[in-house]
Design an enzyme around this catalytic site. Structure first.
Site, PDB file in Angstrom:
ATOM      1  N   GLU A  21       0.851  -1.410   0.081  1.00  0.00           N
ATOM      2  CA  GLU A  21      -0.070  -0.134   0.084  1.00  0.00           C
ATOM      3  C   GLU A  21       0.915   1.365   0.273  1.00  0.00           C
ATOM      4  OE1 GLU A  21      -3.795  -0.284   2.568  1.00  0.00           O
ATOM      5  OE2 GLU A  21      -2.976   2.107   3.318  1.00  0.00           O
ATOM      6  N   TYR A  22       1.015   2.277  -0.864  1.00  0.00           N
ATOM      7  CA  TYR A  22       0.659   3.931  -0.942  1.00  0.00           C
ATOM      8  C   TYR A  22       0.000   4.385  -0.757  1.00  0.00           C
ATOM      9  CZ  TYR A  22       4.487   0.879  -3.390  1.00  0.00           C
ATOM     10  OH  TYR A  22       5.314  -0.261  -3.950  1.00  0.00           O
ATOM     11  N   PRO A  25       0.918  11.708  -1.815  1.00  0.00           N
ATOM     12  CA  PRO A  25       1.965  12.089  -1.654  1.00  0.00           C
ATOM     13  C   PRO A  25       1.603  13.602  -2.189  1.00  0.00           C
ATOM     14  CG  PRO A  25       2.738  11.324  -3.519  1.00  0.00           C
ATOM     15  CD  PRO A  25       1.225  10.482  -3.199  1.00  0.00           C
ATOM     16  N   TRP A  53      -6.729   7.144  -0.417  1.00  0.00           N
ATOM     17  CA  TRP A  53      -7.552   8.410  -0.734  1.00  0.00           C
ATOM     18  C   TRP A  53      -7.022   9.208   0.175  1.00  0.00           C
ATOM     19  CZ3 TRP A  53      -9.836   8.479  -5.563  1.00  0.00           C
ATOM     20  CH2 TRP A  53     -10.861  10.028  -5.898  1.00  0.00           C
ATOM     21  N   ARG A 111     -15.296   4.276   4.484  1.00  0.00           N
ATOM     22  CA  ARG A 111     -15.685   6.214   4.865  1.00  0.00           C
ATOM     23  C   ARG A 111     -15.144   7.106   4.868  1.00  0.00           C
ATOM     24  NH1 ARG A 111     -17.310   7.908  10.201  1.00  0.00           N
ATOM     25  NH2 ARG A 111     -15.429   7.482  10.660  1.00  0.00           N
ATOM     26  N   ALA A 131     -19.214   3.250   4.781  1.00  0.00           N
ATOM     27  CA  ALA A 131     -18.977   2.298   3.080  1.00  0.00           C
ATOM     28  C   ALA A 131     -19.897   1.045   2.324  1.00  0.00           C
ATOM     29  CB  ALA A 131     -18.151   2.006   3.524  1.00  0.00           C
TER      30      ALA A 131
END
Ligand SMILES: Cc1cc2nc3c(=O)[nH]c(=O)nc-3n(C[C@H](O)[C@H](O)[C@H](O)COP(=O)(O)OP(=O)(O)OC[C@H]3O[C@@H](n4cnc5c(N)ncnc54)[C@H](O)[C@@H]3O)c2cc1C
Length: 309
Positions: A21-22, A25, A53, A111, A131
């Site tokens: 997971e990233y 930035p 997100w 969510r 969600a």
């Protein structure tokens, strides 16, 4: 390709698999760093990568761009996070269209965090509150085109009764969720007993444990406190004495996280999801400790994934 099919292929191959997971930035330098990491860590052999997100929808246009670059330029199967925070229905619809156009077929429906650190969460007019509503909306509009993951919390969320949280998790799956990615944890016993409870609720979709490698002592403590999880006494006893020596922290942290992952794998769960924090070293050290960095292993897993599809 759908994540659930990738997981099924790993199951069939009987091989542990992993994903990265990233986070999104906020600066041009951070963007360049992310692209470097996507390229470099792509060679480690992840089954898929996630792009987060941003809370409040700030710089979320970058999420869709990064998803497109990861899919098209680096050939990585990508899962786009999408949240309800600050998102009117048209914005959700636009983000899904962009994901669709870039060839992304996996969404983690959330969510979302509140937009600011000390703010409480509230829905926007014409948006979604939970969600599960986002999951239902994606299913309604895209059928089975997207594989949809949801978040799970072995140590709770929002100070909710754990039983009620399991009800809410079940609702997300009933709405169309096909896999669960968990919040990070360091106490494997808590995780395994939560998995048992999830299964007792009749939730049968794959559960992908979220693993946070240790980069520095300060970040380790800060993140654990931020998400309110228990740190086992042994971890504190071994890490605290070397807390000012980042190299020693990473080496000891590697051994602790490797042991955590080995216990998870021994329980029969075959997929590990690493919160990389857009850094390669600590994650690579853990993968090496687990003997998962072999190109041959990962290629074999990816080949059988293609056969299943
Ligand atoms: C793997 C993972 C990835 C994440 N990625 C991001 C990201 O990219 N961006 C980001 O902003 N945040 C991210 N988060 C954080 C997440 O958005 C927050 O933890 C958020 O507070 C909860 O999101 P959720 O999707 O679990 O929400 P939900 O499942 O909707 O739950 C939110 C709250 O509503 C309650 N609730 C749910 N259904 C009902 C109901 N029917 N009635 C009453 N109450 C209900 C729940 O108990 C909970 O308290 C991530 C979390 C995880 C575990």
């Amino acid at each position: 390709m759908h994540i659930k099919d990738k997981l099924a292929a790993c199951e069939t191959a009987g091989k542990p698999c992993f994903s990265f997971e990233y986070y999104v930035p906020k600066t041009p330098q951070g963007v360049q760093n992310l692209y470097n990491r996507l390229e470099r860590m792509g060679s480690f052999g992840p089954q898929f990568v996630n792009i987060t997100w941003n809370a409040g929808g700030r710089s979320n246009s970058f999420t869709t761009e990064a998803v497109s670059v990861a899919q098209a330029a680096y050939g990585l199967e990508t899962c786009m996070h999408l949240t309800c925070t600050g998102m009117e229905r048209e914005k959700v619809s636009g983000a899904l269209r962009e994901a669709y156009n870039s060839g992304c077929t996996n969404i983690l429906a959330l969510r979302g965090d509140p937009p600011g650190e000390n703010e409480t969460w509230s829905s926007v007019s014409g948006g979604f509150r939970y969600a599960k509503e986002l999951v239902a909306y994606i299913r309604e509009n895209y059928g089975d085109y997207f594989d949809i993951g949801v978040a799970g919390y072995p140590e709770g969320c929002d100070d909710r009764d754990p039983d009620v949280l399991l009800d809410h998790l079940k609702e997300k799956i009933d709405a169309g969720g096909t896999f669960i990615i968990t919040q990070m944890f360091y106490d494997v016993d808590i995780f395994l007993s939560w998995v048992k409870k999830v299964r007792e609720r009749g939730i049968t979709v794959p559960i992908i444990p979220g693993i946070m490698p240790i980069h520095t002592y300060a970040a380790f403590i800060r993140r654990a406190n931020w998400v309110n999880i228990k740190i086992p006494g042994k971890w504190l006893r071994t890490l605290e004495p070397v807390k000012n020596d980042d190299v020693a922290v990473r080496a000891i942290g590697r051994n602790l996280v490797v042991e955590l992952c080995q216990k998870i794998l021994a329980s029969g769960i075959n997929q590990l999801h690493f919160y990389t924090m857009n850094m390669a070293t600590a994650t690579r050290m853990v993968l090496e400790g687990l003997n998962l960095m072999s190109d041959l292993d990962s290629l074999e897993c990816q080949r059988s994934a293609r056969i299943v599809s």
